[in-house]
Scaffold this active site. Structure first.
Site, PDB file in Angstrom:
ATOM      1  CB  CYS A  75      -0.897  -0.012   1.240  1.00  0.00           C
ATOM      2  SG  CYS A  75      -1.825   1.516   1.472  1.00  0.00           S
ATOM      3  CG  HIS A 163      -3.135  -0.455  -9.602  1.00  0.00           C
ATOM      4  ND1 HIS A 163      -3.960   0.302  -8.797  1.00  0.00           N
ATOM      5  CD2 HIS A 163      -2.098  -0.859  -8.810  1.00  0.00           C
ATOM      6  CE1 HIS A 163      -3.454   0.340  -7.573  1.00  0.00           C
ATOM      7  NE2 HIS A 163      -2.331  -0.357  -7.555  1.00  0.00           N
ATOM      8  CD  GLU A 212      -6.980   1.423  -1.894  1.00  0.00           C
ATOM      9  OE1 GLU A 212      -6.372   0.431  -1.448  1.00  0.00           O
ATOM     10  OE2 GLU A 212      -6.888   2.556  -1.395  1.00  0.00           O
ATOM     11  CB  CYS A 221      -5.368   4.268  -4.189  1.00  0.00           C
ATOM     12  SG  CYS A 221      -4.563   2.688  -4.573  1.00  0.00           S
ATOM     13  N   GLY A 224      -2.207   3.267  -6.729  1.00  0.00           N
ATOM     14  CA  GLY A 224      -3.111   3.640  -7.817  1.00  0.00           C
ATOM     15  C   GLY A 224      -2.668   4.916  -8.512  1.00  0.00           C
TER      16      GLY A 224
END
Length: 278
Positions: A75, A163, A212, A221, A224
């Protein structure tokens, strides 16, 4: 696990975490306990639960659980928060944090700002991973009628986690939630996928919202944001640096040409401390 475990509640551009120090004492919640803690009405409330664990190859290992109880690779915003905590504790100017998605380096970038080296993006279809071979600059996927899709041909990027990024000016809650939840478990993505919706405002500025995997619509994110910049740059929509405008603030993303690595710079905030009782 003991009855009470101290934690720090933090956020990175609004993406919020409960962070537990597990360097000296193991922290092993099950999926049900994670879901209970994540509940914003009855628990502590968070997008991700983070444990800082010992590492033999880095300064620490960061373990990540999503709000749905599932463990995930990494993350980006949490890496900034954990990096800040480790930098504060060590007084050094950089720390290496290992994750299931691979090691990253965190450095200070100013007061309560951290830069994380997210490493090189993984762009081969097997690395995302996808269920079948496709050009990841624009994969065969669409939402809406076959002859008039609403969104289509997203870029696919792995930043240690999978992603897809759609380029669209439709970023309202209902659309992002509806489309994101539809695509998250699409059979094209054997490990599920994080779904980005990017509106390119200028060659160096993108408005981004992310659904997410396992956490839903979050205020930011980090991986992201990195994936969106890489996807946009590969399509010629932006350069290799851009400000990503997310619900919780702004992140500076730089896909460095020399190293091929993606660097993310953004804010870190400590909200409160407390103890978890399980």
């Amino acid at each position: 696990m003991s009855a009470s475990t101290p934690f720090v509640k933090m956020n990175g551009a609004g993406n919020d975490f409960v962070v537990v120090n597990a360097l000296e004492r193991a922290f092993t919640p099950d999926a049900g306990q994670v879901r209970a803690l994540a509940d914003r009405q009855t628990g502590e409330g968070f997008d991700q639960l983070i444990a800082i664990e010992p590492s033999t190859t880095a300064d620490a290992f960061m373990r990540v659980w999503n709000a749905d109880g599932g463990a995930v690779e990494t993350c980006g915003n949490a890496l900034r928060c954990v990096g800040w905590m480790l930098l504060q504790a060590s007084g050094s100017d950089k720390v290496v944090i290992d994750t299931l998605g691979g090691p990253t380096t965190a450095r200070r970038a100013g007061p309560d700002r951290i830069t994380v080296d997210m490493g090189p993006p993984r762009l081969d279809w097997r690395e995302i991973p996808l269920a079948e071979e496709m050009d990841t600059r624009g994969i065969e996927l669409q939402v809406g009628p076959i002859d008039a899709p609403v969104i289509y041909t997203p870029g696919a990027v792995s930043m240690g986690n999978p992603h897809v990024v759609f380029f669209t000016d439709r970023l309202d809650d209902a659309f992002v939630t509806g489309s994101g939840s539809l695509i998250e478990h699409h059979p094209l993505f054997p490990e599920g996928v994080n779904v980005g919706f990017a509106h390119v405002l200028a060659p160096d500025r993108i408005r981004l919202r992310v659904w997410e995997r396992g956490a839903g619509l979050t205020k930011a994110c980090g991986t992201g944001a990195c994936a969106a910049l890489v996807a946009a740059s590969r399509r010629g929509l932006t350069g290799r640096r851009a400000v990503m405008v997310v619900d919780g603030g702004e992140l500076d993303i730089d896909w460095d040409e020399a190293s091929g690595h993606v660097f993310m710079t953004g804010p870190v905030e400590v909200e409160r401390t407390g103890t978890l009782s399980l």
